[in-house]
Design a protein around this motif. Sequence first.
Motif, PDB file in Angstrom:
ATOM      1  N   HIS A 178       0.857  -1.184   0.000  1.00 44.78           N
ATOM      2  CA  HIS A 178       0.000   0.000   0.000  1.00 44.78           C
ATOM      3  C   HIS A 178       0.892   1.233   0.000  1.00 44.78           C
ATOM      4  O   HIS A 178       2.113   1.116  -0.092  1.00 44.78           O
ATOM      5  CB  HIS A 178      -0.974  -0.011   1.186  1.00 44.78           C
ATOM      6  N   ALA A 179       0.325   2.412   0.143  1.00 43.60           N
ATOM      7  CA  ALA A 179       1.064   3.659   0.010  1.00 43.60           C
ATOM      8  C   ALA A 179       2.154   3.825   1.074  1.00 43.60           C
ATOM      9  O   ALA A 179       3.104   4.565   0.873  1.00 43.60           O
ATOM     10  CB  ALA A 179       0.096   4.839   0.077  1.00 43.60           C
ATOM     11  N   TYR A 180       2.032   3.137   2.184  1.00 40.16           N
ATOM     12  CA  TYR A 180       3.008   3.302   3.271  1.00 40.16           C
ATOM     13  C   TYR A 180       4.064   2.214   3.295  1.00 40.16           C
ATOM     14  O   TYR A 180       4.859   2.139   4.214  1.00 40.16           O
ATOM     15  CB  TYR A 180       2.281   3.342   4.613  1.00 40.16           C
ATOM     16  N   GLY A 181       4.044   1.321   2.336  1.00 41.31           N
ATOM     17  CA  GLY A 181       5.024   0.243   2.300  1.00 41.31           C
ATOM     18  C   GLY A 181       4.323  -1.095   2.245  1.00 41.31           C
ATOM     19  O   GLY A 181       3.180  -1.201   1.820  1.00 41.31           O
ATOM     20  N   SER A 182       5.008  -2.136   2.690  1.00 39.13           N
ATOM     21  CA  SER A 182       4.399  -3.461   2.649  1.00 39.13           C
ATOM     22  C   SER A 182       4.252  -4.004   4.069  1.00 39.13           C
ATOM     23  O   SER A 182       5.043  -3.694   4.954  1.00 39.13           O
ATOM     24  CB  SER A 182       5.255  -4.408   1.811  1.00 39.13           C
ATOM     25  N   ALA A 183       3.233  -4.811   4.255  1.00 43.33           N
ATOM     26  CA  ALA A 183       2.969  -5.429   5.547  1.00 43.33           C
ATOM     27  C   ALA A 183       3.084  -6.935   5.393  1.00 43.33           C
ATOM     28  O   ALA A 183       2.751  -7.482   4.338  1.00 43.33           O
ATOM     29  CB  ALA A 183       1.579  -5.049   6.040  1.00 43.33           C
ATOM     30  N   PRO A 184       3.555  -7.618   6.417  1.00 39.57           N
ATOM     31  CA  PRO A 184       3.655  -9.077   6.310  1.00 39.57           C
ATOM     32  C   PRO A 184       2.264  -9.705   6.245  1.00 39.57           C
ATOM     33  O   PRO A 184       1.298  -9.170   6.780  1.00 39.57           O
ATOM     34  CB  PRO A 184       4.378  -9.478   7.594  1.00 39.57           C
ATOM     35  N   GLU A 185       2.193 -10.824   5.599  1.00 39.00           N
ATOM     36  CA  GLU A 185       0.925 -11.535   5.480  1.00 39.00           C
ATOM     37  C   GLU A 185       0.987 -12.793   6.322  1.00 39.00           C
ATOM     38  O   GLU A 185       2.041 -13.385   6.517  1.00 39.00           O
ATOM     39  CB  GLU A 185       0.656 -11.887   4.020  1.00 39.00           C
TER      40      GLU A 185
END
Length: 85
Positions: A3-10
Motif C-alpha cells: 500500500h502507500a506506506y510500504g508493505s505489511a507481512p501476510e
Amino acid sequence: MNHAYGSAPEGVMDPPAVLLPGRDVFAARAQRLRDLAGRVEALSDFLAFMAQVAQAQQAALEQGCRPGSPNPRHSPWRWSMEWLP
C-alpha cells in the motif's frame, strides 16, 4: 500486502524471542552506577539514586518477583492467591 506506506507481512508470524536477564544483571548495573557516581561529580546524586533503583530491582529478582505479578504485601486491596504458583 502493498500500500502507500510500504508493505505489511501476510499471515501469522512467529513472535520474536524473549531474552531474560541474567541472575546478577541488576547487581552489576548497580555497581557500575556507583562507580560512575564517584567519577562524575555533576551527576553523582542521580547516578547514586539509579544505583539504588538497580539494587532494588536485584532484590526483587532474587525474591522471585515477576513482572505483572500483584504484590499483596504492598497493596491496599485484598488479592486472591490463585495467581501464586
